[in-house]
Design a protein around this motif. Sequence first.
Motif, mmCIF file in Angstrom:
data_model
loop_
_atom_site.group_PDB
_atom_site.id
_atom_site.type_symbol
_atom_site.label_atom_id
_atom_site.label_comp_id
_atom_site.label_asym_id
_atom_site.label_seq_id
_atom_site.Cartn_x
_atom_site.Cartn_y
_atom_site.Cartn_z
ATOM 1 N N LEU A 75 22.879 54.554 20.866
ATOM 2 C CA LEU A 75 21.753 53.608 20.911
ATOM 3 C C LEU A 75 22.246 52.198 21.253
ATOM 4 N N LEU A 76 23.312 51.755 20.580
ATOM 5 C CA LEU A 76 23.827 50.396 20.789
ATOM 6 C C LEU A 76 24.329 50.223 22.227
ATOM 7 N N ARG A 77 24.974 51.262 22.772
ATOM 8 C CA ARG A 77 25.490 51.172 24.150
ATOM 9 C C ARG A 77 24.361 51.043 25.165
ATOM 10 N N GLY A 78 23.200 51.599 24.833
ATOM 11 C CA GLY A 78 22.057 51.470 25.730
ATOM 12 C C GLY A 78 21.410 50.099 25.671
ATOM 13 N N ALA A 79 21.733 49.324 24.659
ATOM 14 C CA ALA A 79 21.002 48.069 24.438
ATOM 15 C C ALA A 79 21.877 46.825 24.500
ATOM 16 N N LYS A 80 23.185 46.978 24.442
ATOM 17 C CA LYS A 80 24.083 45.814 24.390
ATOM 18 C C LYS A 80 25.122 45.887 25.516
ATOM 19 N N ALA A 81 25.731 44.755 25.815
ATOM 20 C CA ALA A 81 26.743 44.717 26.873
ATOM 21 C C ALA A 81 27.925 45.621 26.528
ATOM 22 N N ALA A 82 28.488 46.264 27.549
ATOM 23 C CA ALA A 82 29.631 47.179 27.372
ATOM 24 C C ALA A 82 30.838 46.455 26.786
ATOM 25 N N THR A 83 30.937 45.153 27.038
ATOM 26 C CA THR A 83 32.100 44.379 26.588
ATOM 27 C C THR A 83 31.934 43.809 25.183
ATOM 28 N N THR A 84 30.854 44.120 24.510
ATOM 29 C CA THR A 84 30.637 43.608 23.154
ATOM 30 C C THR A 84 31.806 43.974 22.240
ATOM 31 N N PRO A 85 32.402 43.002 21.570
ATOM 32 C CA PRO A 85 33.509 43.323 20.655
ATOM 33 C C PRO A 85 33.030 44.141 19.447
ATOM 34 N N VAL A 86 33.867 45.097 19.083
ATOM 35 C CA VAL A 86 33.574 45.992 17.963
ATOM 36 C C VAL A 86 34.826 46.071 17.085
ATOM 37 N N ALA A 87 34.644 46.197 15.781
ATOM 38 C CA ALA A 87 35.788 46.397 14.886
ATOM 39 C C ALA A 87 35.488 47.504 13.882
ATOM 40 N N PHE A 88 36.493 48.313 13.632
ATOM 41 C CA PHE A 88 36.434 49.300 12.561
ATOM 42 C C PHE A 88 37.382 48.809 11.476
ATOM 43 N N ALA A 89 36.850 48.487 10.329
ATOM 44 C CA ALA A 89 37.671 47.947 9.243
ATOM 45 C C ALA A 89 37.675 48.975 8.114
ATOM 46 N N ARG A 149 43.068 47.539 0.524
ATOM 47 C CA ARG A 149 43.768 48.630 -0.149
ATOM 48 C C ARG A 149 45.029 48.986 0.650
ATOM 49 N N ALA A 150 45.841 49.852 0.064
ATOM 50 C CA ALA A 150 47.146 50.155 0.668
ATOM 51 C C ALA A 150 46.998 50.784 2.050
ATOM 52 N N ASP A 151 45.937 51.548 2.239
ATOM 53 C CA ASP A 151 45.744 52.226 3.520
ATOM 54 C C ASP A 151 44.806 51.463 4.457
ATOM 55 N N GLU A 152 44.739 50.149 4.281
ATOM 56 C CA GLU A 152 43.914 49.316 5.166
ATOM 57 C C GLU A 152 44.255 49.548 6.627
ATOM 58 N N ALA A 153 43.230 49.665 7.476
ATOM 59 C CA ALA A 153 43.459 49.826 8.916
ATOM 60 C C ALA A 153 42.353 49.111 9.678
ATOM 61 N N LEU A 154 42.749 48.285 10.620
ATOM 62 C CA LEU A 154 41.779 47.559 11.440
ATOM 63 C C LEU A 154 41.945 47.986 12.892
ATOM 64 N N THR A 155 40.858 48.354 13.528
ATOM 65 C CA THR A 155 40.903 48.747 14.931
ATOM 66 C C THR A 155 39.873 47.945 15.708
ATOM 67 N N LEU A 156 40.319 47.288 16.760
ATOM 68 C CA LEU A 156 39.409 46.507 17.598
ATOM 69 C C LEU A 156 39.158 47.255 18.903
ATOM 70 N N ALA A 157 37.985 47.065 19.453
ATOM 71 C CA ALA A 157 37.649 47.725 20.718
ATOM 72 C C ALA A 157 36.459 46.991 21.333
ATOM 73 N N THR A 158 36.056 47.423 22.516
ATOM 74 C CA THR A 158 34.772 46.965 23.038
ATOM 75 C C THR A 158 33.785 48.113 22.857
ATOM 76 N N LEU A 159 32.513 47.787 22.927
ATOM 77 C CA LEU A 159 31.482 48.791 22.650
ATOM 78 C C LEU A 159 31.635 50.008 23.562
ATOM 79 N N CYS A 160 31.998 49.792 24.837
ATOM 80 C CA CYS A 160 32.063 50.928 25.769
ATOM 81 C C CYS A 160 33.260 51.835 25.486
#
Lengths: 247, 247
Positions: B175-189, B194-205
Motif C-alpha cells: 500500500l505504501l509503495r503505491g502512495a509514496k515516493a520509491a526513495t522514501t527513507p525507511v528504517a527497521f529498528a 537491548r543486546a540484540d539491537e539491530a537497525l536497518t536502513l533502506a528506501t521504500l522501494c
Amino acid sequence: MIVGLGPGPADWMTLEARRAIAEASDIVGYSPYVDRLALRLAQRVHASDNRVEMRRARLALKLAEGGRQVAVVSGGDPGVFAMAAALFEAIEEKPEWLKLDIRVMPGVTAMQAAAARLGAPLGHDFCAISLSDNLKPWTIVERRLRAACEGDFVIALYNPASQARPTRITQAFELLRGAKAATTPVAFARAVGRADEALTLATLCDADPSLADMATLVVVGSSETRFIARDWARPWMMTPRSYEARR
Amino acid sequence: MIVGLGPGPADWMTLEARRAIAEASDIVGYSPYVDRLALRLAQRVHASDNRVEMRRARLALKLAEGGRQVAVVSGGDPGVFAMAAALFEAIEEKPEWLKLDIRVMPGVTAMQAAAARLGAPLGHDFCAISLSDNLKPWTIVERRLRAACEGDFVIALYNPASQARPTRITQAFELLRGAKAATTPVAFARAVGRADEALTLATLCDADPSLADMATLVVVGSSETRFIARDWARPWMMTPRSYEARR
C-alpha cells in the motif's frame, strides 16, 4: 548529547538523561529548561532565548568539535518537535561535525504526560501535528488535519497558539468541526506536571479553543474515544484498543 | 499505578516509574517485563502471558480494590499500544473500580527509542499505527495508512508482524509503495536498547518488509525525510522541521 528533560518535573526524566547532564562539561539550551537543572559550578551554561534553535545547534556542534562534552537540553523528547531535528539540520554545514559522536537521549513528551493524566486517550492509532506555521506553510497543517480526520486518528496538537499566531487553533477547530462528530471528546492539557497544571475536558462542538496557549497540548479524540464519568473527579478520557467494542 | 518501563534498559526508565515499582506491594505484568525488575522479597509478583491484557487489568483492579498498592508494568509507555487502554476498558465493569485512585506513569515508547538511535526521523508531524488486526479490522489499518500518506506524515508502525499474521507488514508496504515516493527513507529498528539491537536502513522501494518481527518498530519517512551520509557509520535519518527547506 541531545538530552530530553521530559515535560517538567525531575521525576519524569530518565536516568540516562540525568547522568548525561551530570557528566556534561557544557549545557546548551533554552533558558527555562537550563534553569530547571541542578548543575555543578564547573559546568559551563549556554542559555539562550526561544526561536534560536539553529544558532543553539551550531554552538553545540562547535563546542563539541572543540572537545567539550556538550549536553543540548530539550523539553520533552528532543526527537518530537524539539532540538534533535535542528541539530541534524545544522550538522551538514561543516564536514567535521559529521564525525562527532552524537547521541540522542529520548524523554517523555508533552502528549504522553497529558495522556497519563487524562487516562488513555492515545490508546490506539494517533498522530501528532504542530500548529506552528513558522517553518511550514499553513496549507500543510490543513492537509494534515484533514488527513488525520480521514484516518480517524486521535490527534495531539502541539504548539496550538502563540502571541504571534493566536488564531491558528481556532482555524484548526473550524476544520475539525467540519470533519468530525460534534460529540468527539477533546482535552486541553496545560503545563502538565508543573504547579500551574490545568486540564479541561470538552466535546468538539462546545470546546473553547482560546483556552490553548503555548504551554497547552490539545488532544482530539477519534470516533472511538470516550469519557468515563466518575462521581468524585473529572471523567477519564480513553480510546479503546478494540475498534468496534461498542458496535 | 500503570507504570511505563520504557523500551528495555533500566536507564530509559523515569525516576517516577522506578519509585512506583519500589513502593508497590504487588507487581502485575507480562512475564518478560516483570523479569526485568529488581524486586524485594515482600513484593508479590503476578506475571502473565502475552495477549491476556483484559484478565491482567481485572486482576490489578481487584487487588487494588482489596487495598493493595498495585503496579501494572508495561513496556514502553503504558499509554501507547499498551496496558493503560486495557485497564480503562475494564474499569467500567464494576462501579467500585471507578473509585480507585489510578495513576498512569508515562515512559519512553519504542518509536522514541528508535528515533533517538536513527537521528531525528520524527522531527516533524508523525503518526503511530499498530498493524495488529487482533482488535480492529484490517480495513481500518488500510484506511489509516492511506490517510497517513495523504497527510505526508512520518509513519511509525507498531506490531508490524507476528507468527499469527506474518504478511501484514508486506501488505502494508504494498500500500505504501503505491502512495509514496520509491526513495522514501525507511528504517527497521529491532530491539532498541537491548543486546540484540539491530537497525536497518533502506528506501521504500528496496526495503525488505520481512525484516520486521514482533520486536521491530518500522519508521517510514515523509516526503521531507532524508538520510545524511557519514563515512564511518550508518547514515543519520532525519525529518527537518522546515517544510520546504530544499525547495
